[in-house]
Design a protein around this motif. Sequence first.
Motif, mmCIF file in Angstrom:
data_model
loop_
_atom_site.group_PDB
_atom_site.id
_atom_site.type_symbol
_atom_site.label_atom_id
_atom_site.label_comp_id
_atom_site.label_asym_id
_atom_site.label_seq_id
_atom_site.Cartn_x
_atom_site.Cartn_y
_atom_site.Cartn_z
ATOM 1 N N ALA A 263 1.054 -1.564 0.406
ATOM 2 C CA ALA A 263 0.055 0.053 -0.357
ATOM 3 C C ALA A 263 0.809 1.322 -0.102
ATOM 4 N N ARG A 264 2.125 0.914 0.725
ATOM 5 C CA ARG A 264 2.763 1.835 0.969
ATOM 6 C C ARG A 264 3.547 2.978 -0.807
ATOM 7 N N GLU A 265 4.111 1.549 -0.859
ATOM 8 C CA GLU A 265 4.688 1.570 -2.785
ATOM 9 C C GLU A 265 3.985 1.882 -3.560
ATOM 10 N N GLY A 266 2.682 1.550 -3.509
ATOM 11 C CA GLY A 266 1.561 1.959 -4.442
ATOM 12 C C GLY A 266 1.470 3.223 -4.413
ATOM 13 N N LEU A 267 0.920 4.064 -2.385
ATOM 14 C CA LEU A 267 1.274 5.032 -3.237
ATOM 15 C C LEU A 267 1.937 6.434 -3.516
ATOM 16 N N ALA A 268 2.998 5.532 -3.389
ATOM 17 C CA ALA A 268 4.836 6.271 -3.267
ATOM 18 C C ALA A 268 4.874 6.672 -4.561
ATOM 19 N N LYS A 273 5.066 9.575 -9.494
ATOM 20 C CA LYS A 273 4.883 9.585 -11.227
ATOM 21 C C LYS A 273 5.658 8.203 -11.725
ATOM 22 N N ARG A 274 5.874 6.783 -11.048
ATOM 23 C CA ARG A 274 6.642 6.288 -11.691
ATOM 24 C C ARG A 274 5.706 4.944 -11.380
#
Length: 283
Positions: A263-268, A273-274
Motif C-alpha cells: 500500500a505504501r509502495e503503490g501510493l508512493a 509518478k513512477r
Amino acid sequence: MSTPLTTKPMPPWISTPHPLITHSLITFPATHILLVTINRPEHRNCLPVEGTIELGALWKWYDAEPSLRCAVFTGAGDKAFCAGMDLKQRLELIETGEVAHDYPPGQFAGMSNRTGKKPIVVACNGHAHGGGFEALLNADVIFASPNSTFALPEVLRGVSALAGALPRVFLLFGNHRAMDLILTGRRLSVEEAHAWGLVKEIVPQEQLLERAIEYAKVIAGLSPDSVIISRLAAREAWETGVSRATMRGQELWAENMLRSENAREGLAAYREKREPVWKRSHL
C-alpha cells in the motif's frame, strides 16, 4: 493410464516444491504465474478421486507459495477442459462400498468449493461437464474456445451435482436459467455462456492459452495484497450475502491492507509518478 508427464525443474524464484502430481502437468510460463493442465486427454480429462485430491493439495500450496500471484487452469488437448469425475471409478467405488467422496475441502478438482486466497483463470479448451463445470463455475475469470460446452448431466446418470454447482448456477444465472440447466442436463453452448456472463471471451483454440496467460500476467503485475484482499472481499458474497460481505471485508482486511508495504509502495509510486515495485504478500 495418464499420458506420461515431463518433469521440469522448478524456476529459482519458487521457494517451496509443489506436491507430487500425477494426473496434471505443472509449469510456470512466466514469473509469478502457475499453469496447471489436467493431463488425461484420452479420458476427456476426467479426474479420478486421486487426481482431485492432488489438485486440492496443489491449490493449497499455490496459496501459500509467496512468489505466485495468479494461476491458469486448463486441460490437455482440444476436446475437453474436464469431463468431470471418472464415472467408471465412481461405479467401482459404489459397488465395492468404498468411500466415493474422499475429497479435499475444495471438493472436485480441489476447486469447486475452494475459497483460497489467490485468483484462478480458466482457459476452457473444450467440454466442461459435470465436475469440470462445477470447478469452472468457481473460477475467477474464464476464457473459452469456440468448441466449449458446459453441462451438469448428473440427472442423466442418476446422481446430482453436489460439489458446489447448484447454488452457484442459481446465484450466477437466476432461478429459471439454473433450473433449465440442472433439471434437463442439457449442454450450454459457449455463445450462451458468453451471453449469460460466464465466459469473458471466446478465443480461437490456438490462441486460448496464450490469451489466458497474458491476462494472468496483468493480474500478477498488480499489488499481490490488493489482489488477494479485493478478491476475498468480493467473494464473501458467495458465503454471506452482499451486505454482510461488505462489512466483513472492512472488518477483516482493510486495516491490514492499508498497513502493508505494498500500500505504501503503490501510493508512493503514484506521488512520485513512477511504476510501483511490488513486494511479496505476507497475507
